[in-house]
Write a protein that holds these residues in place. Sequence first.
Motif, PDB file in Angstrom:
ATOM      1  N   VAL A   1      53.356  20.428 -22.177  1.00 26.02           N
ATOM      2  CA  VAL A   1      52.425  20.011 -21.119  1.00 26.02           C
ATOM      3  C   VAL A   1      50.977  20.145 -21.593  1.00 26.02           C
ATOM      4  O   VAL A   1      50.134  19.276 -21.336  1.00 26.02           O
ATOM      5  N   GLU A   2      50.672  21.238 -22.304  1.00 27.52           N
ATOM      6  CA  GLU A   2      49.311  21.420 -22.809  1.00 27.52           C
ATOM      7  C   GLU A   2      48.958  20.346 -23.826  1.00 27.52           C
ATOM      8  O   GLU A   2      47.817  19.852 -23.868  1.00 27.52           O
ATOM      9  N   THR A   3      49.925  19.988 -24.678  1.00 24.73           N
ATOM     10  CA  THR A   3      49.682  18.902 -25.637  1.00 24.73           C
ATOM     11  C   THR A   3      49.408  17.589 -24.912  1.00 24.73           C
ATOM     12  O   THR A   3      48.479  16.845 -25.265  1.00 24.73           O
ATOM     13  N   GLU A   4      50.212  17.290 -23.896  1.00 28.31           N
ATOM     14  CA  GLU A   4      49.990  16.061 -23.127  1.00 28.31           C
ATOM     15  C   GLU A   4      48.639  16.091 -22.413  1.00 28.31           C
ATOM     16  O   GLU A   4      47.939  15.072 -22.357  1.00 28.31           O
ATOM     17  N   ALA A   5      48.249  17.266 -21.902  1.00 27.02           N
ATOM     18  CA  ALA A   5      46.947  17.374 -21.235  1.00 27.02           C
ATOM     19  C   ALA A   5      45.808  17.161 -22.228  1.00 27.02           C
ATOM     20  O   ALA A   5      44.813  16.490 -21.924  1.00 27.02           O
ATOM     21  N   ALA A   6      45.963  17.740 -23.435  1.00 29.78           N
ATOM     22  CA  ALA A   6      44.929  17.554 -24.462  1.00 29.78           C
ATOM     23  C   ALA A   6      44.830  16.091 -24.879  1.00 29.78           C
ATOM     24  O   ALA A   6      43.730  15.558 -25.074  1.00 29.78           O
ATOM     25  N   GLU A   7      45.989  15.436 -25.016  1.00 29.45           N
ATOM     26  CA  GLU A   7      45.977  14.025 -25.379  1.00 29.45           C
ATOM     27  C   GLU A   7      45.328  13.184 -24.281  1.00 29.45           C
ATOM     28  O   GLU A   7      44.547  12.261 -24.573  1.00 29.45           O
ATOM     29  N   ALA A   8      45.639  13.502 -23.038  1.00 32.78           N
ATOM     30  CA  ALA A   8      45.021  12.766 -21.928  1.00 32.78           C
ATOM     31  C   ALA A   8      43.515  13.001 -21.885  1.00 32.78           C
ATOM     32  O   ALA A   8      42.731  12.074 -21.638  1.00 32.78           O
ATOM     33  N   GLN A   9      43.108  14.249 -22.148  1.00 36.14           N
ATOM     34  CA  GLN A   9      41.678  14.558 -22.181  1.00 36.14           C
ATOM     35  C   GLN A   9      40.978  13.800 -23.301  1.00 36.14           C
ATOM     36  O   GLN A   9      39.871  13.275 -23.135  1.00 36.14           O
ATOM     37  N   GLN A  10      41.648  13.748 -24.478  1.00 41.40           N
ATOM     38  CA  GLN A  10      41.077  13.020 -25.604  1.00 41.40           C
ATOM     39  C   GLN A  10      40.955  11.534 -25.291  1.00 41.40           C
ATOM     40  O   GLN A  10      39.947  10.884 -25.610  1.00 41.40           O
ATOM     41  N   GLU A  11      41.979  11.003 -24.652  1.00 43.45           N
ATOM     42  CA  GLU A  11      41.940   9.585 -24.277  1.00 43.45           C
ATOM     43  C   GLU A  11      40.816   9.325 -23.278  1.00 43.45           C
ATOM     44  O   GLU A  11      40.089   8.322 -23.394  1.00 43.45           O
ATOM     45  N   ALA A  12      40.650  10.227 -22.313  1.00 36.57           N
ATOM     46  CA  ALA A  12      39.565  10.061 -21.338  1.00 36.57           C
ATOM     47  C   ALA A  12      38.207  10.133 -22.028  1.00 36.57           C
ATOM     48  O   ALA A  12      37.292   9.363 -21.704  1.00 36.57           O
ATOM     49  N   SER A  13      38.071  11.039 -23.001  1.00 36.13           N
ATOM     50  CA  SER A  13      36.807  11.147 -23.733  1.00 36.13           C
ATOM     51  C   SER A  13      36.534   9.878 -24.531  1.00 36.13           C
ATOM     52  O   SER A  13      35.396   9.366 -24.555  1.00 36.13           O
ATOM     53  N   ASN A  14      37.578   9.372 -25.205  1.00 36.43           N
ATOM     54  CA  ASN A  14      37.406   8.138 -25.985  1.00 36.43           C
ATOM     55  C   ASN A  14      37.007   6.969 -25.081  1.00 36.43           C
ATOM     56  O   ASN A  14      36.127   6.168 -25.421  1.00 36.43           O
ATOM     57  N   LEU A  15      37.645   6.890 -23.920  1.00 34.57           N
ATOM     58  CA  LEU A  15      37.302   5.814 -22.991  1.00 34.57           C
ATOM     59  C   LEU A  15      35.877   5.971 -22.459  1.00 34.57           C
ATOM     60  O   LEU A  15      35.165   4.979 -22.247  1.00 34.57           O
ATOM     61  N   ALA A  16      35.462   7.229 -22.249  1.00 36.66           N
ATOM     62  CA  ALA A  16      34.083   7.454 -21.791  1.00 36.66           C
ATOM     63  C   ALA A  16      33.082   7.016 -22.863  1.00 36.66           C
ATOM     64  O   ALA A  16      32.037   6.418 -22.561  1.00 36.66           O
ATOM     65  N   ILE A  17      33.422   7.317 -24.128  1.00 36.51           N
ATOM     66  CA  ILE A  17      32.545   6.893 -25.230  1.00 36.51           C
ATOM     67  C   ILE A  17      32.511   5.365 -25.315  1.00 36.51           C
ATOM     68  O   ILE A  17      31.446   4.753 -25.493  1.00 36.51           O
ATOM     69  N   GLN A  18      33.688   4.746 -25.185  1.00 39.94           N
ATOM     70  CA  GLN A  18      33.741   3.286 -25.196  1.00 39.94           C
ATOM     71  C   GLN A  18      32.923   2.702 -24.049  1.00 39.94           C
ATOM     72  O   GLN A  18      32.217   1.692 -24.209  1.00 39.94           O
ATOM     73  N   SER A  19      33.018   3.332 -22.889  1.00 37.77           N
ATOM     74  CA  SER A  19      32.263   2.851 -21.730  1.00 37.77           C
ATOM     75  C   SER A  19      30.760   2.947 -21.977  1.00 37.77           C
ATOM     76  O   SER A  19      30.002   2.027 -21.653  1.00 37.77           O
ATOM     77  N   SER A  20      30.320   4.073 -22.574  1.00 33.30           N
ATOM     78  CA  SER A  20      28.893   4.231 -22.874  1.00 33.30           C
ATOM     79  C   SER A  20      28.422   3.178 -23.871  1.00 33.30           C
ATOM     80  O   SER A  20      27.356   2.564 -23.698  1.00 33.30           O
ATOM     81  N   ALA A  21      29.236   2.975 -24.948  1.00 34.82           N
ATOM     82  CA  ALA A  21      28.869   1.974 -25.947  1.00 34.82           C
ATOM     83  C   ALA A  21      28.840   0.570 -25.339  1.00 34.82           C
ATOM     84  O   ALA A  21      27.934  -0.225 -25.613  1.00 34.82           O
ATOM     85  N   ALA A  22      29.846   0.277 -24.495  1.00 35.44           N
ATOM     86  CA  ALA A  22      29.888  -1.040 -23.865  1.00 35.44           C
ATOM     87  C   ALA A  22      28.711  -1.234 -22.908  1.00 35.44           C
ATOM     88  O   ALA A  22      28.146  -2.335 -22.811  1.00 35.44           O
ATOM     89  N   THR A  23      28.328  -0.165 -22.212  1.00 41.14           N
ATOM     90  CA  THR A  23      27.174  -0.263 -21.306  1.00 41.14           C
ATOM     91  C   THR A  23      25.887  -0.526 -22.076  1.00 41.14           C
ATOM     92  O   THR A  23      25.048  -1.343 -21.664  1.00 41.14           O
TER      93      THR A  23
END
Length: 460
Positions: A341-363
């Motif tokens: 569960v912790e691994t899945e949470a870390a992966e989800a957090q990493q994915e959210a961070s990557n998407l946030a970075i993509q969103s900032s770059a796209a903005t």
Amino acid sequence: MLRSLVGSEMCIRDRSKGAALATLSSLVKQAVHAEVLKNGPKTSGDPGAVDSADAVTEAPGQLEKAAEARVMQKISGEKLRRSDLEVAARTLEIQKARAREAKAQDKLNGLREEEAAARKKVVQLTVDEEKLRKEAAAAHSAATSPALARRMAREQSDTAMRLAREVQRQDQAIKQVKTEAKEALATTLQKDEAATAVRKQMAAIKDELEVDSQAHHAIKLAAGNALDKLHSDLAKRFSRLQAATATREQAEAELEAAEQQQAVATEPDERVTARTRVEAARSAVSQAMDQQKLEKEAQVSETTVAGGEKMKQVMKVTTSKGKMEESQAQVKRMRVELDKVETEAAEAQQEASNLAIQSSAATAKLKELQAQAQAAAQAALEAKRMTSGTVAKEVSTKKAIAVASTNFVKRQAAAKVLELEKRKKAAEEELSVIRVVADRLSGQVEDDTAAQQDSPITKK
């Protein structure tokens, strides 16, 4: 000029130092010598005073020596005081020199920053001038060729439309990325809650395991004590059985001896005694056999009971051990689940961070595209206006004037850069001279301090 002034000042100070000390030594020596000759020998109230009678007979040479010693003491003290004053003065000079050095450094830093800003302004003016030249050339072409003006207007309009479509696509992409980022964030929160629940459950199982471990230890200890008691009781029962067997064997031996005595007896009294002994021995053998039988039955009964009790205790220990092992297995399973569960949470957090970075770059890219689209729309409107020959000529004239004005301002900025370079070079030379003077003064103060510490007067 600054180097000449500094060098002259130091030469004058170094040349006058020796003459001043020599003059001071001579004046102090004369004054103290006159004072000794005037006051005469010391009074009896002073430490080390000489009586009047002894003073009359004192040789003139001794007075001269005493005067000379006092003169040298005065001179040494004055030299030491002057040396301290000189060191303090030089320290003050060093502080002033360091202050001038800091001021010169600040001045140089300011000139460097001003020069960098002026150079940046020249570069920007060059870019603006080039842009204005292109716009002036386009306006001149539009004024001389109406067909070219219409073609340029169509091209600018197409460019503006293309950029507007790119802005729209980029906006849609940003919305999609933001939606995915929200979903990833929600997944992260769910995984974190699941991990928290697993941690609580595992903590409860660990507490249960601790209780089971303590219970197993207590049951095992109680079972050991019970088995020890059973073994002790069985050992006592076996000892009583052995004692009963030994008593029976002894009674049988006594019976055999009595029967032999009866067989060999010839006299009536001996036969009666032997018969009585045989009957007593038979009675003893019978009692011993009965006792042995009772002990043997008791041993069999206690052995059976002990076996059942042992089995019961073994079952208790086995049951408690099984429960403890089951709790241990649950803890291991929960640990594996928690890691997952912790691994899945870390992966989800990493994915959210990557998407946030993509969103900032796209903005950021969207803002750039919006600026380009706005500029392209403005250029399209300007190109449409250029289809009119009168407007094109007017714009061409204004752009040419703007080019000349920008070129004039650029030349002024370039001249300012050259002036700042000269001022910066002069400031660097001034700072270098001030540093040399400050370093030289620091070295002289260190040498004077070392010499003063090594002098016999200071040591005394």
